[in-house]
Design an enzyme around this catalytic site. Structure first.
Site, PDB file in Angstrom:
ATOM      1  N   GLN A 507      66.034 101.581 111.001  1.00  0.00           N
ATOM      2  CA  GLN A 507      65.649 100.351 111.690  1.00  0.00           C
ATOM      3  C   GLN A 507      66.062  99.102 110.911  1.00  0.00           C
ATOM      4  OE1 GLN A 507      64.807  99.489 114.527  1.00  0.00           O
ATOM      5  NE2 GLN A 507      64.184  97.375 114.176  1.00  0.00           N
ATOM      6  N   GLU A 508      65.940  99.149 109.596  1.00  0.00           N
ATOM      7  CA  GLU A 508      66.211  97.960 108.784  1.00  0.00           C
ATOM      8  C   GLU A 508      67.694  97.604 108.760  1.00  0.00           C
ATOM      9  OE1 GLU A 508      64.461  95.748 107.146  1.00  0.00           O
ATOM     10  OE2 GLU A 508      62.449  96.540 107.482  1.00  0.00           O
ATOM     11  N   SER A 509      68.555  98.580 108.591  1.00  0.00           N
ATOM     12  CA  SER A 509      69.976  98.278 108.365  1.00  0.00           C
ATOM     13  C   SER A 509      70.916  99.049 109.280  1.00  0.00           C
ATOM     14  CB  SER A 509      70.345  98.615 106.915  1.00  0.00           C
ATOM     15  OG  SER A 509      70.297 100.022 106.700  1.00  0.00           O
TER      16      SER A 509
END
Length: 664
Positions: A507-509
């Protein structure tokens, strides 16, 4: 391409130039070595060596980048023919556009406007537009002739480039802008721009309307001033009404109750249109609903929001308010009123099914839940868990014809992007890739490109690319398991499930080890350099500079430690910890105060849309990675069987006389 023995001497000459570079570790072919050596030779002015190296690279994919540097080195009109030839020859590369942009700026700086018109289309760049208009004035055009163009440039809610100052000044001296134009800009600036610009624009309003600018300045500084009885003079209610609307909307996101009181006191002081009233009441409802204020349910019951039945956000918060109140019959009624696209969403189908179940219609609820349980998403996994069915991965490889795959793989853009990626020229590689995707004609080509990027280890590009084709079932590309051993090893250290760490990274990157966010977070788990400095000392993690955060192992350790901290800080609640990873601990502590509810309802009631969506995705990705790792995961069981929010036992203890005995 054949690298001759003669050129080996040139390579040896250039070797010290490249081995001291941080890029040298990426060199894995003689051609790449020769290319880097050619770049260095050109930069150092060793042109004989450069020409020999360049000649050997005629068939190398990055040959155009050498040509580009040559063209960029001399943008004089004498080189116009070569520049035109480059733009034509490499029209399938972003280099053509970049060179054209540099040439345009050069022509403008040299005031070569007769040539500039052959390359630049008016309206793309305010700085250049103003230079062109000024040139037209010098060539005999009048301010009146150019008024429409000047007005368009002037009427923005910010200060334009200083290159526009002269022509604006001449326009103003000629008696412009007229009141309506000035008010249009002031109105936009009041909503989007600075107080200083509002003050400046006051002088261009008609004398009897200049008080409007003074009112806007006061409200931008302190929206509460609208509550003063004499604030609205009523000279021009049509111009005063937007000021009240702006003020109440600004107040609503601060002190909700006070904003409501101010609205009740002021709404009848000046005439308001229906659209003005709706705009204010929509904002007040959303503000009240996000903090679980009783007035949100009152507003909903009074049907004050009927005109917003197609508004996704309003309907979401109607749902959240009704879920908190367990108003299952009203949820069913609301569902029947929704537009088809919202009715068909997994979110509304799931909650309508639960409402049916809660009100005794078990057969309809079961049918909907069974259909949802076949899907690989947040609501599908909730439905499957409720039905005690296994979660589905539903992997189906993208159906890419072999000839399409070969065609894309052999395209010039892909060849250049591959070399640039291997040489760690990620910005240029991304530019080539965007150009490639932009000019593709079919979903199959885009899917082929995504598979190619994935095969290089360019995982985030593979994920983003396949999403453009709308194909969601190739879970090999969409959910890579690279660095799996590092995640598993780190998970043991921090005593957290590896699938959770992988879900956060996804989700973050989008699983991009080289990702850098606009906020300055780095790598797979998007770690901030300030956090890295603290954690490097606390956990003895080697760290010298932010570039270290682009190393997967370092980033995974930093991010995992941070998630571990949040988990321990926040009652070992994975929902709190994930939310805090995204929005910070302070916000979650504040949101807890809005009440305690079943966890799935608390998630729907997270005030920030970004964090609400973040939680749903991280929990879903965590479950997906558990399936891919072949391990059990209780994420959705936790969501369905626990309560979240309100004061914890530690919070209660800290507020009571038992604080000293609390083991928090």
């Amino acid at each position: 391409m054949r690298i001759t023995a003669t050129l080996l001497t040139a390579y040896l000459f250039a070797l010290p130039l490249v081995t001291t570079s941080s890029k040298a570790k990426s060199v894995n072919s003689p051609e790449q070595f020769a290319y880097l050596a050619a770049e260095k030779a050109f930069a150092k002015g060793h042109f004989k060596t450069y020409e020999k190296l360049k000649k050997s690279l005629k068939d190398y994919p990055l040959y155009p980048y050498l040509e580009y540097k040559e063209r960029l080195d001399d943008l004089s009109l004498a080189k116009r023919k070569e520049i035109d030839q480059f733009i034509k020859t490499y029209s399938n590369s972003p280099l053509a556009g970049q060179l054209k942009s540099h040439f345009i700026n050069h022509l403008a700086a040299k005031k070569e406007f007769d040539v500039l018109k052959d390359y630049y289309s008016y309206g793309q760049n305010p700085r250049l537009d103003c230079a062109i208009l000024e040139h037209k004035l010098q060539q005999g055009a009048s301010i009146k002739d150019l008024t429409d163009d000047i007005e368009d440039l002037w009427s923005v809610p910010k200060s334009q480039h200083k290159a526009c100052d002269d022509i604006f000044n001449q326009w103003i001296k000629a008696g412009y802008p007229k009141h309506n134009t000035a008010y249009h800009r002031l109105y936009r600036t009041a909503h989007e721009g600075s107080v200083g610009l509002v003050k400046y624009l006051k002088r261009f309003l008609d004398k009897d309307k200049q008080y409007i600018a003074d009112m806007w300045v006061k409200v931008k500084k302190n929206p509460g001033v609208v509550n003063r009885r004499n604030f609205f003079p009523g000279i021009d209610p049509e111009m005063e009404a937007p000021i009240l609307v702006f003020a109440i909307k600004r107040l609503a996101w601060g002190d909700r109750e006070n904003a409501y009181k101010v609205w009740q006191h002021t709404r009848n002081r000046i005439p308001l249109s229906t659209s003005h009233i709706d705009e204010v009441e929509r904002t007040l409802f959303l503000a009240m609903a996000t903090e679980n204020r009783a007035k949100a349910l009152e507003w909903l019951d009074n049907d004050n929001l009927g005109s917003f039945i197609t508004d996704d956000l309003v309907n979401h918060w109607k749902l959240a308010v009704l879920l908190r109140s367990e108003r299952w019959d009203t949820i069913k009624e609301l569902y029947t009123l929704l537009p088809k696209n919202q009715q068909n969403s997994n979110q509304w189908q799931y909650w309508n099914a639960i409402a049916q179940q809660k009100t005794g219609n078990q057969s309809e609820a079961l049918l909907t839940l069974k259909l949802l349980a076949e899907k690989r998403d947040y609501y599908g996994y909730l439905a499957a868990t409720r039905l005690e069915q296994p979660l589905k991965l539903n992997h189906v490889p993208a159906p890419i014809p072999e000839d399409t795959f070969k065609q894309v793989k052999n395209s010039d853009n892909v060849k250049r992007a591959k070399e640039l990626f291997e040489l760690e020229r990620y910005i240029n590689a991304s530019r080539e890739w965007r150009y490639l995707i932009k000019n593709m004609n079919s979903d199959a080509e885009i899917q082929a490109a995504s598979k190619i990027a994935h095969s290089w280890g360019w995982y985030n590009q593979g994920i983003l690319t396949i999403a453009k084709s709308g194909y969601w079932d190739d879970t090999e590309i969409r959910f890579p398991t690279a660095f799996k051993d590092s995640y598993i090893k780190m998970a043991e250290k921090v005593n957290l499930p590896p699938q959770w760490l992988m879900g956060v990274s996804r989700q973050e990157s989008a699983y991009g080890p080289l990702a850098v966010s606009p906020a300055g977070a780095y790598g797979l788990m998007q770690v901030m350099p300030a956090t890295a400095k603290v954690y490097s000392k606390k956990f003895n993690i080697p760290y010298k500079s932010r570039r270290d955060l682009l190393k997967p192992q370092t980033n995974i350790e930093m991010g995992s430690r941070y998630l571990e901290l949040r988990y321990k800080q926040m009652e070992q609640n994975p929902i709190y910890a994930s939310a805090a990873y995204n929005a910070g601990k302070q916000r979650i502590d504040m949101w807890k105060e809005f009440g305690r509810y079943p966890t799935e309802i608390w998630i729907e009631s997270i005030p920030y849309t970004e964090t609400r969506d973040y939680i749903k995705k991280v929990m879903t990705y965590r479950a997906i990675y558990a399936l891919k790792l072949g391990v059990d995961d209780d994420t959705f069981q936790y969501i369905l069987t626990t309560e979240t929010g309100g004061l914890s036992s530690c919070d209660v203890a800290q507020q009571s006389s038992e604080k000293e005995n609390a083991s928090c």
